[in-house]
Design a protein around this motif. Sequence first.
Motif, PDB file in Angstrom:
ATOM      1  N   PRO A  49       1.113  -1.202   0.103  1.00  0.00           N
ATOM      2  CA  PRO A  49       0.045  -0.393  -0.062  1.00  0.00           C
ATOM      3  C   PRO A  49       0.336   1.461  -0.053  1.00  0.00           C
ATOM      4  CG  PRO A  49      -0.058  -1.177   1.914  1.00  0.00           C
ATOM      5  CD  PRO A  49       0.970  -1.549   0.713  1.00  0.00           C
ATOM      6  N   LEU A  50       0.395   2.071  -0.575  1.00  0.00           N
ATOM      7  CA  LEU A  50       1.155   3.729  -0.134  1.00  0.00           C
ATOM      8  C   LEU A  50       0.936   4.038   0.722  1.00  0.00           C
ATOM      9  CD1 LEU A  50      -1.346   5.472  -3.089  1.00  0.00           C
ATOM     10  CD2 LEU A  50       1.119   4.319  -3.877  1.00  0.00           C
ATOM     11  N   PRO A  51       2.381   4.618   1.366  1.00  0.00           N
ATOM     12  CA  PRO A  51       2.445   5.275   2.707  1.00  0.00           C
ATOM     13  C   PRO A  51       0.771   5.743   3.018  1.00  0.00           C
ATOM     14  CG  PRO A  51       4.307   6.342   1.197  1.00  0.00           C
ATOM     15  CD  PRO A  51       3.024   5.759  -0.090  1.00  0.00           C
ATOM     16  N   TYR A  52       0.267   6.242   4.642  1.00  0.00           N
ATOM     17  CA  TYR A  52      -0.847   6.013   4.457  1.00  0.00           C
ATOM     18  C   TYR A  52      -1.555   8.028   5.745  1.00  0.00           C
ATOM     19  CZ  TYR A  52      -4.476   5.847   7.060  1.00  0.00           C
ATOM     20  OH  TYR A  52      -6.788   6.483   8.468  1.00  0.00           O
ATOM     21  N   VAL A  53      -1.323   8.462   5.559  1.00  0.00           N
ATOM     22  CA  VAL A  53      -1.609   9.643   6.240  1.00  0.00           C
ATOM     23  C   VAL A  53      -2.878   9.704   7.061  1.00  0.00           C
ATOM     24  CG1 VAL A  53      -1.852  12.553   5.980  1.00  0.00           C
ATOM     25  CG2 VAL A  53      -0.333  11.277   4.739  1.00  0.00           C
ATOM     26  N   LYS A  54      -2.362   9.651   7.806  1.00  0.00           N
ATOM     27  CA  LYS A  54      -4.148   9.299   9.393  1.00  0.00           C
ATOM     28  C   LYS A  54      -4.635  10.306   8.942  1.00  0.00           C
ATOM     29  CE  LYS A  54      -4.681   7.442  14.089  1.00  0.00           C
ATOM     30  NZ  LYS A  54      -3.856   7.631  15.163  1.00  0.00           N
ATOM     31  N   GLY A  55      -6.043   9.906   9.807  1.00  0.00           N
ATOM     32  CA  GLY A  55      -6.780  10.608   9.426  1.00  0.00           C
ATOM     33  C   GLY A  55      -7.295  11.570  11.142  1.00  0.00           C
ATOM     34  N   GLU A  56      -7.488  12.769  11.161  1.00  0.00           N
ATOM     35  CA  GLU A  56      -7.999  13.345  13.013  1.00  0.00           C
ATOM     36  C   GLU A  56      -8.977  14.332  12.184  1.00  0.00           C
ATOM     37  OE1 GLU A  56      -4.871  14.859  15.188  1.00  0.00           O
ATOM     38  OE2 GLU A  56      -4.322  12.343  15.068  1.00  0.00           O
ATOM     39  N   LEU A  57      -8.856  15.271  12.661  1.00  0.00           N
ATOM     40  CA  LEU A  57      -9.913  16.437  12.086  1.00  0.00           C
ATOM     41  C   LEU A  57     -10.467  16.106   9.920  1.00  0.00           C
ATOM     42  CD1 LEU A  57     -11.968  18.822  12.273  1.00  0.00           C
ATOM     43  CD2 LEU A  57      -9.868  20.363  12.492  1.00  0.00           C
ATOM     44  N   PHE A  58      -8.176  16.200   9.747  1.00  0.00           N
ATOM     45  CA  PHE A  58      -7.817  15.840   8.645  1.00  0.00           C
ATOM     46  C   PHE A  58      -6.752  14.825   8.492  1.00  0.00           C
ATOM     47  CE2 PHE A  58      -5.506  19.662  10.374  1.00  0.00           C
ATOM     48  CZ  PHE A  58      -4.677  19.184  10.403  1.00  0.00           C
ATOM     49  N   ILE A  69       2.703  19.614  -5.886  1.00  0.00           N
ATOM     50  CA  ILE A  69       1.130  18.867  -6.514  1.00  0.00           C
ATOM     51  C   ILE A  69       1.915  17.959  -4.919  1.00  0.00           C
ATOM     52  CG2 ILE A  69       2.417  16.632  -8.206  1.00  0.00           C
ATOM     53  CD1 ILE A  69       4.099  18.247  -9.810  1.00  0.00           C
ATOM     54  N   VAL A  70       0.022  17.235  -4.436  1.00  0.00           N
ATOM     55  CA  VAL A  70       0.885  16.290  -4.352  1.00  0.00           C
ATOM     56  C   VAL A  70      -0.040  14.983  -4.643  1.00  0.00           C
ATOM     57  CG1 VAL A  70      -0.500  15.412  -1.487  1.00  0.00           C
ATOM     58  CG2 VAL A  70      -0.873  18.123  -2.519  1.00  0.00           C
ATOM     59  N   ARG A  71       1.261  13.511  -4.885  1.00  0.00           N
ATOM     60  CA  ARG A  71       0.788  12.815  -4.932  1.00  0.00           C
ATOM     61  C   ARG A  71       0.770  11.037  -4.485  1.00  0.00           C
ATOM     62  NH1 ARG A  71       3.368  12.271 -10.174  1.00  0.00           N
ATOM     63  NH2 ARG A  71       2.800  10.255 -10.508  1.00  0.00           N
ATOM     64  N   ASP A  72       0.624  10.160  -4.513  1.00  0.00           N
ATOM     65  CA  ASP A  72       0.567   8.758  -4.588  1.00  0.00           C
ATOM     66  C   ASP A  72       0.494   8.642  -2.915  1.00  0.00           C
ATOM     67  OD1 ASP A  72       1.899   7.793  -7.252  1.00  0.00           O
ATOM     68  OD2 ASP A  72       3.357   9.306  -6.418  1.00  0.00           O
ATOM     69  N   LEU A  73      -0.138   9.441  -2.342  1.00  0.00           N
ATOM     70  CA  LEU A  73      -0.582   8.601  -1.128  1.00  0.00           C
ATOM     71  C   LEU A  73      -2.801   8.023  -0.844  1.00  0.00           C
ATOM     72  CD1 LEU A  73       0.361  12.045   0.212  1.00  0.00           C
ATOM     73  CD2 LEU A  73       1.587  10.115   0.651  1.00  0.00           C
ATOM     74  N   LEU A  74      -2.518   7.729   0.374  1.00  0.00           N
ATOM     75  CA  LEU A  74      -3.256   7.304   0.860  1.00  0.00           C
ATOM     76  C   LEU A  74      -3.842   8.352   1.979  1.00  0.00           C
ATOM     77  CD1 LEU A  74      -5.451   4.778   0.938  1.00  0.00           C
ATOM     78  CD2 LEU A  74      -4.290   3.481   2.526  1.00  0.00           C
TER      79      LEU A  74
END
Length: 179
Positions: A49-58, A69-74
């Motif tokens: 899987p792609l690197p995961y940016v955990k969610g909180e408020l955002f 450019i923001v790319r290739d993330l979960l």
Amino acid sequence: IHSLAPFLQPGDEVRLLPGIHIPFLLADLHGTLEKPIVIRGYQTDTSKPLPYVKGELFSISLLRPQHVIVRDLLAGNTTGPTVFVDGSLAASPVVEETPLVANLNFINLQMKQESQSPNQSSIYLRSIEKVDLSNISIKGWNNSAVVMDNCKRVSVSKCTFDSAKTLPQYRGVAIRSGC
């Protein structure tokens, strides 16, 4: 990544390595048309899987970005917008502002939402001009998959909005006042 924002210069690339990352807010990133600032997931093994940016408020928040450019993330499982981009300069009502010419590209993002949250949308764009959303995959959302408030020249292409059985998914794309 928060502490990097003041030091990022046109042409710089921030790579998020495989694994889980905390949500990040970056303000006033200024690349150039020829040398944008790139924030991307870095995964050498395409079967993982792609690197995961955990969610909180955002998960990802960009304030007044230009040529980024923001790319290739979960990203996902937030209580507010998963990706929030705000070009406003003041706290004035959104329709009274001139959208910031941002020249943003969001490419190959995967978003997922598993829990109910009435204020959650996958992508929220506010007072922004010139944004390209391409190859985005959204699995489940609450309010809207994409929200545009006072935006101009936003393109949405090659995107997949896949509903989840337990979430309301009121709207796919919400185009609000000022657009």
